[in-house]
Design a protein around this motif. Structure first.
Motif, PDB file in Angstrom:
ATOM      1  N   ARG A   1     -10.416   4.124  -1.706  1.00 40.51           N
ATOM      2  CA  ARG A   1     -10.836   4.754  -0.457  1.00 40.51           C
ATOM      3  C   ARG A   1     -12.107   5.558  -0.661  1.00 40.51           C
ATOM      4  O   ARG A   1     -12.231   6.338  -1.606  1.00 40.51           O
ATOM      5  N   LEU A   2     -13.039   5.367   0.237  1.00 42.54           N
ATOM      6  CA  LEU A   2     -14.304   6.095   0.233  1.00 42.54           C
ATOM      7  C   LEU A   2     -14.050   7.564   0.515  1.00 42.54           C
ATOM      8  O   LEU A   2     -13.405   7.921   1.493  1.00 42.54           O
ATOM      9  N   ALA A   3     -14.541   8.438  -0.372  1.00 51.49           N
ATOM     10  CA  ALA A   3     -14.317   9.873  -0.212  1.00 51.49           C
ATOM     11  C   ALA A   3     -15.611  10.662  -0.061  1.00 51.49           C
ATOM     12  O   ALA A   3     -15.615  11.744   0.515  1.00 51.49           O
ATOM     13  N   ALA A   4     -16.719  10.145  -0.589  1.00 52.74           N
ATOM     14  CA  ALA A   4     -17.992  10.875  -0.509  1.00 52.74           C
ATOM     15  C   ALA A   4     -19.146   9.892  -0.672  1.00 52.74           C
ATOM     16  O   ALA A   4     -19.004   8.840  -1.302  1.00 52.74           O
ATOM     17  N   ILE A   5     -20.277  10.264  -0.103  1.00 56.15           N
ATOM     18  CA  ILE A   5     -21.491   9.450  -0.229  1.00 56.15           C
ATOM     19  C   ILE A   5     -22.686  10.389  -0.424  1.00 56.15           C
ATOM     20  O   ILE A   5     -22.827  11.393   0.285  1.00 56.15           O
ATOM     21  N   ARG A   6     -23.511  10.070  -1.395  1.00 54.89           N
ATOM     22  CA  ARG A   6     -24.744  10.819  -1.631  1.00 54.89           C
ATOM     23  C   ARG A   6     -25.908   9.928  -1.226  1.00 54.89           C
ATOM     24  O   ARG A   6     -26.044   8.802  -1.716  1.00 54.89           O
ATOM     25  N   GLU A   7     -26.750  10.428  -0.334  1.00 55.40           N
ATOM     26  CA  GLU A   7     -27.852   9.627   0.193  1.00 55.40           C
ATOM     27  C   GLU A   7     -29.197  10.278  -0.115  1.00 55.40           C
ATOM     28  O   GLU A   7     -29.313  11.497  -0.141  1.00 55.40           O
TER      29      GLU A   7
ATOM     30  N   PRO B   1      -1.278  14.927  -7.003  1.00 55.24           N
ATOM     31  CA  PRO B   1      -0.070  15.488  -6.385  1.00 55.24           C
ATOM     32  C   PRO B   1       0.453  14.535  -5.317  1.00 55.24           C
ATOM     33  O   PRO B   1      -0.323  13.929  -4.563  1.00 55.24           O
ATOM     34  N   LEU B   2       1.772  14.421  -5.248  1.00 48.31           N
ATOM     35  CA  LEU B   2       2.366  13.408  -4.379  1.00 48.31           C
ATOM     36  C   LEU B   2       1.932  13.556  -2.927  1.00 48.31           C
ATOM     37  O   LEU B   2       1.666  12.552  -2.255  1.00 48.31           O
ATOM     38  N   HIS B   3       1.849  14.781  -2.433  1.00 52.37           N
ATOM     39  CA  HIS B   3       1.515  14.934  -1.018  1.00 52.37           C
ATOM     40  C   HIS B   3       0.098  14.451  -0.723  1.00 52.37           C
ATOM     41  O   HIS B   3      -0.169  13.913   0.359  1.00 52.37           O
ATOM     42  N   GLU B   4      -0.840  14.600  -1.688  1.00 49.48           N
ATOM     43  CA  GLU B   4      -2.201  14.107  -1.481  1.00 49.48           C
ATOM     44  C   GLU B   4      -2.234  12.583  -1.496  1.00 49.48           C
ATOM     45  O   GLU B   4      -2.977  11.958  -0.730  1.00 49.48           O
TER      46      GLU B   4
ATOM     47  N   ALA C   1       0.822  -1.210   0.000  1.00 53.43           N
ATOM     48  CA  ALA C   1       0.000   0.000   0.000  1.00 53.43           C
ATOM     49  C   ALA C   1       0.852   1.255   0.000  1.00 53.43           C
ATOM     50  O   ALA C   1       0.450   2.290  -0.516  1.00 53.43           O
ATOM     51  N   LEU C   2       2.041   1.186   0.589  1.00 47.95           N
ATOM     52  CA  LEU C   2       2.867   2.368   0.698  1.00 47.95           C
ATOM     53  C   LEU C   2       3.887   2.482  -0.430  1.00 47.95           C
ATOM     54  O   LEU C   2       4.501   3.523  -0.609  1.00 47.95           O
TER      55      LEU C   2
ATOM     56  N   ARG D   1      -2.478   7.387   1.658  1.00 49.53           N
ATOM     57  CA  ARG D   1      -1.887   6.130   2.110  1.00 49.53           C
ATOM     58  C   ARG D   1      -1.830   6.075   3.638  1.00 49.53           C
ATOM     59  O   ARG D   1      -2.153   5.074   4.263  1.00 49.53           O
ATOM     60  N   ILE D   2      -1.411   7.188   4.225  1.00 56.44           N
ATOM     61  CA  ILE D   2      -1.342   7.248   5.690  1.00 56.44           C
ATOM     62  C   ILE D   2      -2.741   7.120   6.285  1.00 56.44           C
ATOM     63  O   ILE D   2      -2.965   6.384   7.253  1.00 56.44           O
ATOM     64  N   LEU D   3      -3.697   7.836   5.696  1.00 57.35           N
ATOM     65  CA  LEU D   3      -5.065   7.798   6.188  1.00 57.35           C
ATOM     66  C   LEU D   3      -5.650   6.388   6.086  1.00 57.35           C
ATOM     67  O   LEU D   3      -6.415   5.958   6.952  1.00 57.35           O
ATOM     68  N   SER D   4      -5.294   5.651   5.050  1.00 60.27           N
ATOM     69  CA  SER D   4      -5.785   4.283   4.890  1.00 60.27           C
ATOM     70  C   SER D   4      -5.357   3.413   6.069  1.00 60.27           C
ATOM     71  O   SER D   4      -6.135   2.617   6.590  1.00 60.27           O
ATOM     72  N   HIS D   5      -4.115   3.562   6.495  1.00 57.82           N
ATOM     73  CA  HIS D   5      -3.632   2.780   7.633  1.00 57.82           C
ATOM     74  C   HIS D   5      -4.379   3.136   8.918  1.00 57.82           C
ATOM     75  O   HIS D   5      -4.653   2.275   9.753  1.00 57.82           O
ATOM     76  N   ILE D   6      -4.737   4.412   9.045  1.00 61.48           N
ATOM     77  CA  ILE D   6      -5.465   4.837  10.243  1.00 61.48           C
ATOM     78  C   ILE D   6      -6.901   4.333  10.211  1.00 61.48           C
ATOM     79  O   ILE D   6      -7.425   3.821  11.202  1.00 61.48           O
ATOM     80  N   ILE D   7      -7.568   4.443   9.045  1.00 62.77           N
ATOM     81  CA  ILE D   7      -8.955   4.001   8.918  1.00 62.77           C
ATOM     82  C   ILE D   7      -9.074   2.510   9.190  1.00 62.77           C
ATOM     83  O   ILE D   7     -10.002   2.047   9.862  1.00 62.77           O
ATOM     84  N   LEU D   8      -8.144   1.734   8.656  1.00 60.71           N
ATOM     85  CA  LEU D   8      -8.204   0.277   8.798  1.00 60.71           C
ATOM     86  C   LEU D   8      -7.742  -0.200  10.163  1.00 60.71           C
ATOM     87  O   LEU D   8      -7.875  -1.381  10.485  1.00 60.71           O
TER      88      LEU D   8
END
Length: 257
Positions: free
Chosen positions: A192-198, A21-24, A12-13, A29-36
């Protein structure tokens, strides 16, 4: 082997960072580790110089990614300790979708449910599914039909559809189907889930609904229909779901931060 070495070898990393952009991308990638939960609350991240080496990017890129995550409250800097995962919910409570469905009791307590799969298959998309998922007509999809049980009785019917093109290896049998779909997509394909429309609509239960809920067919019952389409970070549709929930003892709570 240390956590740092494990991180260095993680697919993943070390995936090619080519879409944004690389920083995004590093931030995701970092956020994925935190979410999981790989990096749980209280986990101390490696120093930024070490992270830069592991990602193969510049120190400045890591600094920008870490600054964005710090600003959102996902991580924080502590003197003498370093950068620590805070445990706060990142990005509009999206991490909740990786863990459970937000069904609550009338009193507001989160309802712990278990999932029972009714049907699962690979098939062609219906016209409605193709429109919601922005697919060509009759494109191949994964379809799931399942029930959510609370306190030994069914309270919600789920119908789930996702494009097979996003996950060609998605299981086809009921026994193999993952309960946490978004978690599976993130772990297996980096989606990665970024938005949901309900869309929420109240209606009366159909005879088919009453059958699944094991309720008398001659007694009207109110249902809450929740139609949702989720999107990834590129605004591409990920999953279309339709939930039908009984409203006698449960309610739906949507908290946005």
């Amino acid at each position: 082997m240390s956590d740092a070495l494990d991180l260095q070898k993680s697919d993943a990393l070390t995936a090619d960072l080519v879409r944004k952009p690389l920083h995004e991308q590093v931030q995701e990638r970092i956020l994925s580790h935190i979410i999981l939960g790989t990096w749980a609350e209280g986990y101390v991240l490696p120093p930024e110089t070490e992270l830069a080496k592991q990602f193969g990017v510049s120190y400045g890129t890591i600094r920008r990614a870490m600054a964005a995550l710090t600003a959102s409250g996902v991580i924080m800097r502590r003197r003498k300790t370093g950068t620590v995962v805070t445990g706060r919910t990142p990005h509009h409570s999206m991490s909740q979708f990786y863990k459970y469905y937000r069904l609550h009791t009338i009193e507001g307590r989160l309802a712990s449910s278990r999932t029972v799969m009714v049907d699962a298959c690979h098939r062609n998309a219906t016209q409605d599914e193709a429109e919601k998922l922005e697919l060509p007509a009759r494109a191949p999809v994964v379809y799931m039909h399942r029930l959510r049980w609370v306190d030994d009785r069914p309270v919600m019917i789920d119908r789930v559809t996702l494009p097979l093109s996003l996950a060609p290896d998605f299981p086809v049998t009921i026994e193999e189907m993952p309960t946490l779909i978004y978690k599976w997509l993130l772990e297996h394909h980096g989606l990665r889930l970024a938005a949901i429309r309900e869309k929420l609509v109240a209606r009366l239960a159909s005879p088919e609904d009453l059958k699944y809920f094991d309720l008398p067919l001659d007694t009207p019952r109110a249902l809450l229909d929740i139609e949702e389409v989720s999107y990834d970070s590129n605004n591409r549709p990920l999953v279309a779901m339709r939930h039908a929930a009984l409203t006698d003892d449960h309610c739906y709570i949507n908290e946005i931060r």
